[in-house]
Design a protein around this motif. Structure first.
Motif, PDB file in Angstrom:
ATOM      1  N   LEU A 231       0.732  -1.131   0.068  1.00  0.00           N
ATOM      2  CA  LEU A 231      -0.157   0.005  -0.041  1.00  0.00           C
ATOM      3  C   LEU A 231       0.926   1.139  -0.036  1.00  0.00           C
ATOM      4  CD1 LEU A 231      -1.419  -2.182   2.268  1.00  0.00           C
ATOM      5  CD2 LEU A 231      -3.364  -0.644   1.681  1.00  0.00           C
ATOM      6  N   ARG A 232       0.436   2.019  -0.850  1.00  0.00           N
ATOM      7  CA  ARG A 232       1.233   3.424  -0.917  1.00  0.00           C
ATOM      8  C   ARG A 232       0.375   4.583  -1.159  1.00  0.00           C
ATOM      9  NH1 ARG A 232       6.336   1.594  -4.608  1.00  0.00           N
ATOM     10  NH2 ARG A 232       7.252  -0.141  -3.321  1.00  0.00           N
ATOM     11  N   ASP A 233       0.345   5.639  -0.368  1.00  0.00           N
ATOM     12  CA  ASP A 233      -0.613   6.703  -0.288  1.00  0.00           C
ATOM     13  C   ASP A 233       0.039   7.796  -1.478  1.00  0.00           C
ATOM     14  OD1 ASP A 233      -2.563   8.414  -0.003  1.00  0.00           O
ATOM     15  OD2 ASP A 233      -2.103   9.065   1.949  1.00  0.00           O
ATOM     16  N   GLU A 234       0.135   7.204  -2.681  1.00  0.00           N
ATOM     17  CA  GLU A 234       0.558   8.085  -3.939  1.00  0.00           C
ATOM     18  C   GLU A 234      -0.550   8.333  -4.758  1.00  0.00           C
ATOM     19  OE1 GLU A 234       4.227   9.085  -4.460  1.00  0.00           O
ATOM     20  OE2 GLU A 234       3.771   8.501  -2.113  1.00  0.00           O
ATOM     21  N   ASP A 235      -0.690   9.678  -5.711  1.00  0.00           N
ATOM     22  CA  ASP A 235      -1.496   9.683  -6.432  1.00  0.00           C
ATOM     23  C   ASP A 235      -1.706   8.506  -7.718  1.00  0.00           C
ATOM     24  OD1 ASP A 235      -1.868  12.230  -5.454  1.00  0.00           O
ATOM     25  OD2 ASP A 235      -0.637  13.166  -6.812  1.00  0.00           O
ATOM     26  N   LEU A 236      -2.915   8.422  -7.882  1.00  0.00           N
ATOM     27  CA  LEU A 236      -3.030   6.837  -8.731  1.00  0.00           C
ATOM     28  C   LEU A 236      -2.985   7.669 -10.335  1.00  0.00           C
ATOM     29  CD1 LEU A 236      -6.324   5.552  -6.820  1.00  0.00           C
ATOM     30  CD2 LEU A 236      -3.958   5.322  -6.567  1.00  0.00           C
ATOM     31  N   ARG A 237      -2.781   6.290 -11.066  1.00  0.00           N
ATOM     32  CA  ARG A 237      -2.744   6.412 -12.481  1.00  0.00           C
ATOM     33  C   ARG A 237      -3.191   5.240 -13.104  1.00  0.00           C
ATOM     34  NH1 ARG A 237       3.358   7.810 -11.858  1.00  0.00           N
ATOM     35  NH2 ARG A 237       3.929   5.679 -12.342  1.00  0.00           N
ATOM     36  N   ALA A 238      -2.869   4.990 -14.442  1.00  0.00           N
ATOM     37  CA  ALA A 238      -3.420   3.730 -15.177  1.00  0.00           C
ATOM     38  C   ALA A 238      -2.813   2.583 -14.543  1.00  0.00           C
ATOM     39  CB  ALA A 238      -3.150   4.010 -16.576  1.00  0.00           C
ATOM     40  N   ASP A 239      -1.507   2.697 -14.226  1.00  0.00           N
ATOM     41  CA  ASP A 239      -0.629   1.680 -13.697  1.00  0.00           C
ATOM     42  C   ASP A 239      -0.329   1.775 -12.347  1.00  0.00           C
ATOM     43  OD1 ASP A 239       1.107   3.750 -13.659  1.00  0.00           O
ATOM     44  OD2 ASP A 239       2.685   2.780 -14.619  1.00  0.00           O
ATOM     45  N   ARG A 240      -1.129   2.485 -11.458  1.00  0.00           N
ATOM     46  CA  ARG A 240      -1.007   2.570 -10.099  1.00  0.00           C
ATOM     47  C   ARG A 240      -2.225   2.587  -9.142  1.00  0.00           C
ATOM     48  NH1 ARG A 240       2.655   7.473  -8.354  1.00  0.00           N
ATOM     49  NH2 ARG A 240       4.313   6.311  -9.232  1.00  0.00           N
ATOM     50  N   GLN A 241      -2.472   1.803  -8.215  1.00  0.00           N
ATOM     51  CA  GLN A 241      -3.566   2.009  -7.180  1.00  0.00           C
ATOM     52  C   GLN A 241      -2.751   1.950  -6.078  1.00  0.00           C
ATOM     53  OE1 GLN A 241      -7.268   0.500  -7.300  1.00  0.00           O
ATOM     54  NE2 GLN A 241      -6.748   2.203  -8.981  1.00  0.00           N
ATOM     55  N   TYR A 242      -3.674   2.778  -4.831  1.00  0.00           N
ATOM     56  CA  TYR A 242      -3.322   2.829  -3.385  1.00  0.00           C
ATOM     57  C   TYR A 242      -2.681   1.027  -3.127  1.00  0.00           C
ATOM     58  CZ  TYR A 242      -5.604   7.189  -2.793  1.00  0.00           C
ATOM     59  OH  TYR A 242      -5.980   8.608  -2.949  1.00  0.00           O
ATOM     60  N   GLU A 243      -3.480   0.165  -3.179  1.00  0.00           N
ATOM     61  CA  GLU A 243      -3.048  -1.137  -2.856  1.00  0.00           C
ATOM     62  C   GLU A 243      -2.848  -2.244  -4.138  1.00  0.00           C
ATOM     63  OE1 GLU A 243      -6.286  -3.420  -0.898  1.00  0.00           O
ATOM     64  OE2 GLU A 243      -7.819  -1.519  -1.250  1.00  0.00           O
ATOM     65  N   PHE A 244      -1.722  -2.694  -4.202  1.00  0.00           N
ATOM     66  CA  PHE A 244      -1.306  -3.497  -5.268  1.00  0.00           C
ATOM     67  C   PHE A 244      -0.961  -4.788  -4.646  1.00  0.00           C
ATOM     68  CE2 PHE A 244       1.937  -0.692  -4.186  1.00  0.00           C
ATOM     69  CZ  PHE A 244       3.063  -1.568  -4.280  1.00  0.00           C
ATOM     70  N   GLY A 541       4.955  -6.322 -10.046  1.00  0.00           N
ATOM     71  CA  GLY A 541       3.524  -6.294  -9.955  1.00  0.00           C
ATOM     72  C   GLY A 541       2.955  -6.995 -10.685  1.00  0.00           C
ATOM     73  N   ILE A 542       1.955  -7.741  -9.797  1.00  0.00           N
ATOM     74  CA  ILE A 542       1.086  -8.774 -10.658  1.00  0.00           C
ATOM     75  C   ILE A 542       0.236  -7.973 -11.318  1.00  0.00           C
ATOM     76  CG2 ILE A 542      -0.625 -10.723 -10.039  1.00  0.00           C
ATOM     77  CD1 ILE A 542       2.209 -11.362  -9.871  1.00  0.00           C
ATOM     78  N   ASP A 543      -0.360  -6.830 -11.050  1.00  0.00           N
ATOM     79  CA  ASP A 543      -1.340  -6.076 -11.663  1.00  0.00           C
ATOM     80  C   ASP A 543      -0.817  -5.756 -12.921  1.00  0.00           C
ATOM     81  OD1 ASP A 543      -3.005  -6.176  -9.118  1.00  0.00           O
ATOM     82  OD2 ASP A 543      -1.595  -4.525  -8.590  1.00  0.00           O
ATOM     83  N   ARG A 544       0.286  -5.301 -12.999  1.00  0.00           N
ATOM     84  CA  ARG A 544       1.170  -4.788 -14.353  1.00  0.00           C
ATOM     85  C   ARG A 544       1.122  -6.036 -15.216  1.00  0.00           C
ATOM     86  NH1 ARG A 544       5.404  -0.028 -12.825  1.00  0.00           N
ATOM     87  NH2 ARG A 544       3.818   1.342 -11.382  1.00  0.00           N
ATOM     88  N   LEU A 545       1.789  -7.005 -14.632  1.00  0.00           N
ATOM     89  CA  LEU A 545       1.912  -8.083 -15.716  1.00  0.00           C
ATOM     90  C   LEU A 545       0.600  -8.755 -16.216  1.00  0.00           C
ATOM     91  CD1 LEU A 545       3.642 -10.808 -16.776  1.00  0.00           C
ATOM     92  CD2 LEU A 545       3.191 -11.614 -14.571  1.00  0.00           C
ATOM     93  N   VAL A 546      -0.483  -8.886 -15.379  1.00  0.00           N
ATOM     94  CA  VAL A 546      -1.785  -9.405 -15.852  1.00  0.00           C
ATOM     95  C   VAL A 546      -2.195  -8.454 -16.655  1.00  0.00           C
ATOM     96  CG1 VAL A 546      -3.788 -10.129 -15.006  1.00  0.00           C
ATOM     97  CG2 VAL A 546      -1.851 -10.609 -13.803  1.00  0.00           C
ATOM     98  N   ALA A 547      -1.995  -6.908 -16.491  1.00  0.00           N
ATOM     99  CA  ALA A 547      -2.909  -6.118 -17.449  1.00  0.00           C
ATOM    100  C   ALA A 547      -2.405  -6.325 -18.842  1.00  0.00           C
ATOM    101  CB  ALA A 547      -2.516  -4.594 -16.843  1.00  0.00           C
TER     102      ALA A 547
END
Length: 596
Positions: A231-244, A541-547
Motif C-alpha cells: 500500500l502506498r498513499d500516492e496519486d493514482l494513474r493507469a498503472d498505479r493503485q493505492y493497494e497492489f 507487480g502482478i497487476d501490471r503483468l496481468v494487465a
C-alpha cells in the motif's frame, strides 16, 4: 492457457456433478448430444417466438448455452435460473460459430427461477466498455459478470497459479510478512494506522516487505516468496493503485544471474499459462545500453526505431548547434514524411523543448537519399550523407535529431520514439527485457552535496566500482536490475549489502550517521551483526503483468474491486468518516487539513 471465453483450453477437467448442476454452460459440446443435463446461470438474452417458443441464452463464467423452452416462462435478463434439458444438435443453418457451444442447444427444458433481477444499469456485454467508469465501479458486482472481466480475472488466477508451480520445485517457501509495521517515511507516502493500546503511536501499512524478507534470509529461510499486498498513499494513474499485489521473493547464497534466472522462469510460466502466444527469449542489457539505444530505462522492444549515434558525423562541423553539443543522436520514423506536415513537425519540436531539449531538427528523406530540412543548407554533403548512412534512411522516412548533453538527447528522443512508434497494449506480442547495472547514485543533492541513491540504501554496489564510491560516486554502478515487459517496468530488485561495514560506508556517503541509522533501521540492521548470508531478491507487480497479458491499458481492469483515479470506491463509498466514539478510543482528533 485461458481462452477468450474465460476458462481453460479444450481438454481441461470440467466442473460438474454438484448438488444443483451437472455441467457448466460453456462446457456443452456435440459429444454430449442426447444427454440430460442441468445448468445454472444468468439470462444473457431472451427471445420470444410467438406464444409457443422461447429461446434463453444462459450464461455462467464458462460461457453461454442456448436453451429452447416450450411455451412462455416469465423471466427477464439477469434472472438466475436452473435449467434441466436434453443436449441436442442445432438444426442445419442455426449453428452459431461465435460460441464454443454453438453446435448444440438444450431442448425439452424445465426452468426453475432461483432469483429475480432488476434491469441492470448498463448492458452486461461489450457495450459497457463505453459506460462511464464510475458507474461501472459503482456496480462492480455486475460489471464482473461480463466476459471481458471474467477473462481478465481468470488470466490473473492462471498467472498466479503458474508462478507458484514454478517456484515450489526450486525450494521456495511461501511466507507471509506483517501488514502492521513501523513507519519508514523515507520512501513513498505511507498509510498510517493509529494504535488503540498505545495512544499517540502509529503503525504503517507496508509499502513492500523489503525489510522483513531480508530478515527471513538472516533467519535461514534460504528462499522465500509471497504474493504480497502493498500500500502506498500516492496519486493514482493507469498503472498505479493505492493497494497492489506484487510477487516478492528473496534468495540466499546467490549472485545476480541466479535471481534473474528464477524470475525469468516464473514470468514465462505465467505468460504460457495466460496466453497462447510464442514469447521471444528474454534479453538482458545494461542501463547505459538501454538509454543509448532506446532513450528510456524501460525499453519497449516490440518495435524498432532505435536511437542512432551521430556525434562523430559532426566532428569539426561548421554548424555550431551540432559541433558544440555533447552528443548528437537521431531516430528514424519509417514513412514519417507523409504523416507529418509542418504543423505536426512544429508540435514535435515544442514537445522536445518541453522535455528539456534546446530544439529538434527534422529531416524528410527524398528520392536518392536527399534530405529536406531547414538546417540542410548549413551541413556539408559529407555530413548529409553520413546522416543517411548511419540512420539507414529510405525515401519517405522522417529523421528527428537532438543535439545536447548525452542524457538529455537520449531521454528526449526516447519519449518521441514511444510517442510515434509504440503499439497499443495487446499488439505486437510480449517482449521481456532485463535492464541491469543501474547507477548506484542518480545525482548530487544541491542542498547537502551528498549523492542521491538510485534505489534503496541497501543495494549492493558493483564490485568493480566500489573504489569509486567516495571519489566519483556518480560513476558507480549497482547490482540493481529491472524487468521490463512491452515498455512497462514490471518490477525491480537487487543484490543486497550483507556486511555491516559496507552498509555503514553507504550510509556515510548519504549523510546518515550511525545514530540516525540505528534510530531509523535499528530493528533491521541489528540482526545483520549475527551473521547475514549474501542474498538478493526481486519484486514485480502482478497487476501490471496481468494487465499486459490481458491486453489492458489500465490495471483497474484486472483488479476485482479497484479504486477510481481519484482514490474513491463508488461501490462502498470509501473513504468514509469515522464516528466520534471510535476516534476517542484511538486518541485521534480530526482537524482541518493544511492548505495544499
Amino acid at each position: 492457457m485461458v481462452t477468450a471465453d474465460g476458462h481453460g483450453e479444450p481438454g481441461t477437467p470440467r466442473v460438474r456433478q454438484t448438488a444443483m448442476r451437472t455441467h457448466r454452460c460453456g462446457d456443452l459440446r456435440l459429444a454430449d448430444a442426447g444427454e440430460t443435463v442441468t445448468v445454472c446461470g444468468w439470462v444473457a438474452h431472451r427471445r420470444q417466438h410467438g406464444q409457443s417458443l422461447q429461446f434463453l441464452d444462459l450464461r455462467d463464467y464458462s460461457g453461454v448455452v442456448q436453451c429452447v423452452v416450450d411455451g412462455t416462462v416469465d423471466v427477464r435478463s439477469e434472472y438466475v435460473l436452473k435449467i434441466t434439458g436434453t443436449v441436442t444438435e442445432r438444426p442445419e443453418g442455426t449453428v452459431n460459430p461465435q460460441l464454443a457451444t454453438g453446435q448444440v442447444e438444450l431442448r425439452d427444458c424445465k426452468v426453475d427461477v432461483l432469483s429475480v433481477a432488476k434491469p441492470p444499469p448498463f448492458p452486461l456485454d461489450d457495450r459497457a466498455d463505453n459506460v462511464d467508469e464510475s458507474t461501472r465501479l459503482a456496480y462492480r458486482y455486475l460489471d464482473l459478470r461480463r466476459e471481458r472481466m471474467q477473462r481478465n480475472l481468470r488470466v490473473r488466477s492462471a498467472a498466479l497459479s503458474a508462478i507458484r508451480t514454478a517456484l515450489a520445485p526450486l525450494g521456495f517457501a511461501e511466507v507471509e510478512t506483517p501488514l502492521l509495521m513501523p513507519s519508514t517515511p523515507e520512501g513513498a507516502r505511507e498509510f498510517i494506522v493509529p494504535s488503540r493500546q498505545f495512544p499517540g503511536s502509529f503503525y504503517a501499512l507496508p509499502q513492500s516487505p523489503q525489510l522483513f524478507k531480508q530478515l527471513l534470509m538472516v533467519g535461514g529461510m534460504d528462499r522465500y516468496f509471497q504474493f504480497a499486498r502493498c500500500l502506498r498513499d500516492e496519486d493514482l494513474r493507469a498503472d498505479r493503485q493505492y493497494e497492489f499485489t506484487q510477487l516478492d521473493l528473496e534468495m540466499s547464497f546467490v549472485d545476480q544471474q541466479d535471481v534473474l534466472d528464477v524470475v525469468t522462469s516464473a514470468v514465462l510460466a505465467a505468460t504460457e499459462a495466460a496466453v497462447d502466444v510464442p514469447v521471444p527469449p528474454v534479453v538482458t542489457m545494461t542501463w547505459h545500453e538501454a538509454m543509448d539505444r532506446y532513450g528510456v530505462d524501460k525499453p519497449d522492444l516490440r518495435f524498432g526505431m532505435e536511437l542512432v549515434e551521430l556525434t562523430s558525423v559532426f566532428a569539426g562541423s561548421g554548424f555550431k548547434a551540432f559541433a558544440g553539443a555533447g552528443a548528437v543522436k537521431g531516430v528514424r520514423v519509417p514513412g514519417g514524411s507523409a504523416t507529418h506536415n509542418r504543423k505536426a513537425l512544429d508540435t514535435l519540436t515544442d514537445t522536445a523543448k518541453k522535455l528539456g531539449a534546446k530544439g529538434l531538427v527534422w529531416m524528410r528523406v527524398g528520392a536518392g537519399g536527399t534530405l529536406e530540412s531547414p538546417v540542410a543548407k548549413f551541413l556539408s554533403p559529407e555530413e548529409l550523407a553520413g546522416i543517411v548512412t548511419r540512420t539507414e534512411a529510405a525515401e519517405g522516412d522522417l529523421l528527428l535529431l537532438v543535439a545536447d548533453e548525452w542524457m538529455t538527447a537520449c531521454e528526449v528522443l526516447g519519449q518521441l520514439r514511444n510517442q510515434l512508434g509504440r503499439p497499443p497494449a495487446g499488439e505486437g506480442g510480449f517482449r521481456y527485457v532485463w535492464v541491469v547495472d543501474f547507477p548506484l547514485f542518480v545525482g548530487i543533492d544541491q542542498a547537502t552535496g551528498r549523492p542521491k541513491p538510485g534505489h534503496h540504501p541497501f543495494t549492493r554496489p558493483h564490485p568493480d566500482d566500489v573504489d569509486k564510491m567516495e571519489s566519483d560516486p556518480l560513476e558507480v554502478r549497482s547490482r540493481a536490475y529491472d524487468l521490463v515487459l512491452n515498455g512497462w517496468e514490471l518490477g525491480s530488485g537487487s543484490i543486497r549489502i550483507h556486511e555491516p561495514d559496507l552498509q555503514q560506508r553507504i550510509f556515510g556517503l548519504l549523510g546518515i550517521t550511525p545514530e540516525e541509522a540505528n534510530a531509523r533501521f535499528g530493528f533491521f540492521l541489528t540482526p545483520f551483526g549475527y551473521g547475514a548470508p549474501p542474498h538478493g531478491g526481486f519484486a514485480f507487480g502482478i497487476d501490471r503483468l496481468v494487465a499486459i497479458l490481458a491486453g489492458e491499458d489500465n490495471i483497474r481492469e484486472v483488479i476485482a474491486f479497484p479504486k477510481t483515479q481519484s482514490g474513491l470506491d463508488p461501490m462502498t463509498g470509501a473513504p468514509t468518516q469515522v464516528d466520534e466514539r471510535q476516534l476517542r478510543e484511538l486518541g485521534v482528533r480530526v482537524v482541518a487539513a493544511p492548505p495544499a
